[in-house]
Design an enzyme around this catalytic site. Structure first.
Site, PDB file in Angstrom:
ATOM      1  CE1 TYR A 135      -4.241  -1.239  -0.280  1.00 38.22           C
ATOM      2  CE2 TYR A 135      -3.489  -2.839   1.328  1.00 38.22           C
ATOM      3  CZ  TYR A 135      -4.418  -2.425   0.397  1.00 38.22           C
ATOM      4  OH  TYR A 135      -5.517  -3.207   0.125  1.00 38.22           O
ATOM      5  CD  GLU A 233     -15.110 -22.581   6.079  1.00 36.93           C
ATOM      6  OE1 GLU A 233     -15.272 -21.992   4.999  1.00 36.93           O
ATOM      7  OE2 GLU A 233     -15.721 -23.623   6.378  1.00 36.93           O
ATOM      8  CG  ASP A 288     -19.269 -23.167   6.002  1.00 36.49           C
ATOM      9  OD1 ASP A 288     -19.656 -23.007   7.163  1.00 36.49           O
ATOM     10  OD2 ASP A 288     -19.053 -22.226   5.211  1.00 36.49           O
TER      11      ASP A 288
END
EC number: 5.6.2.2
Length: 398
Positions: A135, A233, A288
């Site tokens: 950046y 997760e 998931d």
């Protein structure tokens, strides 16, 4: 010599162009003093970078002489017979290459910029992230991957470890929540290249980023009681568990890699396994109920990349598609929406099964039996589900 004299001396256009083209000065990035394979110290790196940039500046500014930057590239894994691979970047470009090889100019600019950053940051003795460097000049770097690639080039040419040098580290990603303090003892090198013991503490009772530490660090838990580790997760699930921590078993440590884990999250778990396994009664992974969740779980336990970071104590516990179906069938529980597998999900599940059964067709005796069966069930039902609304009871330890 006058142009007319040159035309008489060089009969062809090609010979004349060659004679008029200024000779380039070759500047090698790798340190000749360390060609035997020994790594450079911080002081050596600083000295060589200053010398390298000084040569480049003198050639371009004082002598108006173009330069060729020469550096080594990594060989392919397992390739020991082929000679070293060298790459040359010319600056500035001239002639027909000026318009067609602009990408080479950008490469040269990125390399010189990063060398300047290293020269400025290394004496300070403080870590800087790849993200911060990116950046600082987005227009030049364009992607963080370009910063990582050229930092690897610099490290390789100075025979430095990918993770232990230049005080430039990946941005922290993983989160940890612990009911007890965790101390990390790390050996670092000062600017004078002297070893120094550094202690970092993860304080209890609040989520925090997993701090950066070296591969040879030592971790100690601030408890004498047995504890559990729950790896999830998603950050959303992690935050939900933190907010409802009273529903979990006591002495439960929560960790999330926020999707696919970075090396630091995996290294943190590996260090817990290495130094604190006697105090850890269970380590479970929850993702998931979809092929990507399974792939993320395997990243912790059976990744092909950087085997040194594999955590063998972690067990995949779900969520499983059958758990979701069972919860939806219970009267008093909130139903979880089931989503259909798309083609990409199906392909990933199929490829996971193929890779997990490549060395053994006997699934019943495979250590990854549960993972393989879960992939098969998701393909059979053609369904997947997210764990955000799963019953918190699955995280409890009796």
């Amino acid at each position: 010599m006058a142009l007319e004299g040159l035309r008489k001396k060089y009969k062809t256009r090609q010979e004349l162009v060659k004679a008029l083209t200024p000779k380039r000065r070759s500047i090698h990035l790798n340190s000749n003093g360390h060609s035997n394979g020994t790594p450079c110290s911080n002081a050596d790196v600083l000295a060589h970078i200053k010398h390298f940039l000084s040569l480049a500046a003198n050639s371009l500014e004082q002598h108006q002489q173009p330069i060729s930057i020469v550096f080594q590239n990594k060989k392919k894994k397992g390739d020991t017979s082929s000679p070293d691979i060298h790459t040359t970047l010319d600056f500035p470009l001239n002639g027909p290459h000026l318009c067609t090889h602009q990408f080479k100019l950008k490469r040269c600019a990125i390399l010189l910029n990063l060398l300047k950053v290293v020269m400025e940051k290394l004496p300070l003795g403080k870590n800087t992230t790849v993200r911060d460097i990116f950046y600082s000049n987005v227009e030049l770097f364009q992607r963080q991957a370009n910063v990582v690639q050229w930092l690897d080039v610099i490290r390789f040419n100075f025979k430095l470890s990918p993770r232990k040098s230049l005080n430039i580290i990946p941005a922290q990603k993983g989160l940890v929540y612990s009911p007890f303090p965790i101390d990390i003892y790390d050996n670092i090198l000062t600017c004078e290249n002297e070893p120094k013991m550094q202690k970092q503490t993860i304080f209890p009772g609040k989520p925090c980023l997993i701090p950066f530490f070296q591969d040879d660090a030592v971790i100690k838990l601030g408890t004498t009681s047995m504890c559990n580790i729950v790896i999830v997760e998603k950050e959303a699930v992690f935050t939900k568990l933190v907010n409802n921590y009273h529903k979990l078993s006591t002495n439960t440590m929560l960790i999330t890699g926020k999707g696919f884990p970075d090396f630091l999250t995996r290294l943190f778990l590996k260090k817990l396994e290495q130094y604190c396994s006697k105090l850890i009664s269970d380590c479970s992974i929850f993702t998931d109920a979809d092929p990507y969740g399974i792939s993320i779980a395997l990243n912790y336990t059976h990744s092909n990349e950087r085997n040194a970071y594999i955590c063998t104590m972690a067990n995949y516990k779900g969520i499983r598609i059958t758990q979701v179906l069972a919860q939806n069938n219970e009267v008093h529980n909130k139903s979880i929406q089931l989503l259909s597998l798309n083609q990409r999900d199906y392909s990933l599940a199929k490829n996971l099964i193929a890779s997990l059964t490549a060395n053994s067709w006997d699934i019943a005796t495979s250590p990854l039996k549960n993972v393989i069966i879960e992939c098969q069930r998701e393909i059979f039902f053609q369904k997947k589900a997210e764990m955000n609304e799963i019953d918190a009871r699955i995280f409890e330890y009796k």
